[in-house]
Motif scaffolding. Structure first.
Motif, PDB file in Angstrom:
ATOM      1  N   SER A 115    -137.538 -33.950  62.474  1.00 63.78           N
ATOM      2  CA  SER A 115    -137.939 -33.292  61.329  1.00 63.78           C
ATOM      3  C   SER A 115    -137.319 -32.641  60.423  1.00 63.78           C
ATOM      4  O   SER A 115    -137.111 -31.335  60.883  1.00 63.78           O
ATOM      5  N   ALA A 116    -136.518 -33.217  59.762  1.00 59.36           N
ATOM      6  CA  ALA A 116    -135.579 -31.856  58.572  1.00 59.36           C
ATOM      7  C   ALA A 116    -135.389 -32.232  57.072  1.00 59.36           C
ATOM      8  O   ALA A 116    -135.285 -32.977  57.019  1.00 59.36           O
ATOM      9  N   GLY A 117    -135.768 -31.404  56.621  1.00 60.86           N
ATOM     10  CA  GLY A 117    -135.502 -31.257  54.415  1.00 60.86           C
ATOM     11  C   GLY A 117    -133.983 -31.560  54.304  1.00 60.86           C
ATOM     12  O   GLY A 117    -132.922 -31.311  55.026  1.00 60.86           O
ATOM     13  N   ARG A 121    -131.605 -25.929  53.097  1.00 59.16           N
ATOM     14  CA  ARG A 121    -130.336 -23.649  53.752  1.00 59.16           C
ATOM     15  C   ARG A 121    -130.184 -23.777  54.799  1.00 59.16           C
ATOM     16  O   ARG A 121    -129.157 -22.396  55.084  1.00 59.16           O
ATOM     17  N   TYR A 122    -130.604 -24.062  55.944  1.00 54.78           N
ATOM     18  CA  TYR A 122    -130.470 -23.818  57.255  1.00 54.78           C
ATOM     19  C   TYR A 122    -129.679 -24.871  58.027  1.00 54.78           C
ATOM     20  O   TYR A 122    -128.554 -24.551  58.918  1.00 54.78           O
ATOM     21  N   GLY A 123    -129.107 -25.530  57.159  1.00 56.51           N
ATOM     22  CA  GLY A 123    -127.760 -26.708  58.145  1.00 56.51           C
ATOM     23  C   GLY A 123    -128.037 -27.734  58.893  1.00 56.51           C
ATOM     24  O   GLY A 123    -128.339 -28.359  59.812  1.00 56.51           O
ATOM     25  N   HIS A 124    -129.711 -27.867  59.355  1.00 55.32           N
ATOM     26  CA  HIS A 124    -130.864 -28.871  60.022  1.00 55.32           C
ATOM     27  C   HIS A 124    -130.432 -30.285  59.738  1.00 55.32           C
ATOM     28  O   HIS A 124    -130.619 -30.504  59.062  1.00 55.32           O
ATOM     29  N   PRO A 125    -130.087 -30.239  60.624  1.00 55.65           N
ATOM     30  CA  PRO A 125    -130.023 -30.460  61.840  1.00 55.65           C
ATOM     31  C   PRO A 125    -128.641 -30.440  62.138  1.00 55.65           C
ATOM     32  O   PRO A 125    -127.817 -30.614  61.589  1.00 55.65           O
ATOM     33  N   ASN A 126    -128.691 -29.518  62.666  1.00 58.26           N
ATOM     34  CA  ASN A 126    -127.031 -28.724  63.849  1.00 58.26           C
ATOM     35  C   ASN A 126    -126.207 -29.978  64.529  1.00 58.26           C
ATOM     36  O   ASN A 126    -126.913 -30.709  64.962  1.00 58.26           O
ATOM     37  N   HIS A 127    -124.383 -29.823  63.945  1.00 61.64           N
ATOM     38  CA  HIS A 127    -124.424 -30.894  64.678  1.00 61.64           C
ATOM     39  C   HIS A 127    -124.341 -31.292  66.278  1.00 61.64           C
ATOM     40  O   HIS A 127    -123.622 -32.062  66.666  1.00 61.64           O
ATOM     41  N   GLN A 128    -124.649 -29.716  66.861  1.00 63.12           N
ATOM     42  CA  GLN A 128    -124.250 -29.871  68.302  1.00 63.12           C
ATOM     43  C   GLN A 128    -125.417 -30.828  68.467  1.00 63.12           C
ATOM     44  O   GLN A 128    -124.981 -31.035  69.897  1.00 63.12           O
ATOM     45  N   THR A 129    -126.889 -30.453  67.911  1.00 64.49           N
ATOM     46  CA  THR A 129    -127.312 -30.756  68.624  1.00 64.49           C
ATOM     47  C   THR A 129    -127.458 -32.407  68.713  1.00 64.49           C
ATOM     48  O   THR A 129    -128.126 -33.408  69.429  1.00 64.49           O
ATOM     49  N   LEU A 130    -127.281 -32.969  67.079  1.00 65.50           N
ATOM     50  CA  LEU A 130    -126.869 -34.330  66.931  1.00 65.50           C
ATOM     51  C   LEU A 130    -125.457 -35.154  67.271  1.00 65.50           C
ATOM     52  O   LEU A 130    -125.593 -36.086  68.504  1.00 65.50           O
ATOM     53  N   GLN A 144    -134.277 -36.492  57.578  1.00 67.25           N
ATOM     54  CA  GLN A 144    -133.291 -35.902  56.582  1.00 67.25           C
ATOM     55  C   GLN A 144    -132.538 -36.970  56.333  1.00 67.25           C
ATOM     56  O   GLN A 144    -132.509 -37.213  54.422  1.00 67.25           O
ATOM     57  N   THR A 145    -131.886 -37.709  56.486  1.00 64.86           N
ATOM     58  CA  THR A 145    -131.232 -39.339  56.436  1.00 64.86           C
ATOM     59  C   THR A 145    -132.147 -40.915  56.077  1.00 64.86           C
ATOM     60  O   THR A 145    -131.361 -41.545  55.759  1.00 64.86           O
ATOM     61  N   GLN A 146    -133.028 -40.890  56.887  1.00 63.45           N
ATOM     62  CA  GLN A 146    -133.878 -41.810  56.918  1.00 63.45           C
ATOM     63  C   GLN A 146    -135.771 -42.166  56.018  1.00 63.45           C
ATOM     64  O   GLN A 146    -135.937 -43.159  55.979  1.00 63.45           O
ATOM     65  N   GLY A 147    -135.785 -40.923  55.547  1.00 62.38           N
ATOM     66  CA  GLY A 147    -137.176 -40.879  54.440  1.00 62.38           C
ATOM     67  C   GLY A 147    -138.516 -40.792  56.108  1.00 62.38           C
ATOM     68  O   GLY A 147    -138.287 -40.326  57.377  1.00 62.38           O
TER      69      GLY A 147
END
Length: 180
Positions: A115-117, A121-130, A144-147
């Motif tokens: 769940s990320a907007g 401004r925080y760059g969530h989700p982080n690329h390391q997590t992905l 963020q990408t799928q609603g």
């Protein structure tokens, strides 16, 4: 949160009948299959005080980790060494401060929900997590990408994840072969 003055002040100004129910590890949430795994002690509402819920829904084991930091995730595994989940709501919006790879490996989820907007401004989700999710073959869904993300199920039938983005819907059938 009962020790957080600001929160308690806001609670007083809510609608009549609003009630604060302290939740601590070991409690069962009434009228649900969810159990509280964390916190163990009252806190002030910081990330390390996050409410962690675990339960079975539609035959799947679900865990919701709030904003729990990595160090607390590892402690959770020490307290519940047999903890597993099919679905995880990833901690802290997919931040690198949560979703420790060892935690995810031990839980062995098939699905991760972030769940990320959009453009936060925080760059969530982080690329390391992905990257971790991809490496561990955990299929992820992100607001963020799928609603909006939902999970639909009926007794005796396989469930499915659904996403809806700006009026566009996509069905994502669960890949499980068992009925749940």
């Amino acid at each position: 949160m009962e020790r957080n003055r600001s929160f308690m002040h806001r609670l007083v100004h809510l609608k009549q009948g609003t009630e604060l129910i302290p939740a601590r590890a070991g409690m069962k949430i009434a009228k649900t299959s969810l159990r509280v795994l964390h916190p163990h002690h009252p806190g002030f509402g910081h990330n390390e005080d996050s409410l962690v819920l675990w339960g079975k829904i539609a035959g799947l084991k679900w865990i919701f980790t709030g904003d729990l930091p990595r160090v607390e995730e590892v402690k959770l595994l020490q307290q519940y060494p047999k903890l597993q989940a099919d679905v995880i709501k990833l901690g802290h919006h997919g931040s690198k401060t949560a979703s420790d790879p060892s935690f995810l490996r031990r839980l062995a989820p098939r699905f991760g929900i972030i769940s990320a907007g959009r453009a936060n401004r925080y760059g969530h989700p982080n690329h390391q997590t992905l990257d971790t999710l991809q490496r561990l073959k955990i299929r992820s869904f992100s607001t963020q990408t799928q609603g909006m993300i939902s999970f639909e199920y009926r007794a005796g039938q396989a469930g499915r994840f659904k996403t809806k983005w700006k009026g566009k819907s996509d069905d994502h059938q669960s890949t499980s072969s068992q009925n749940y």
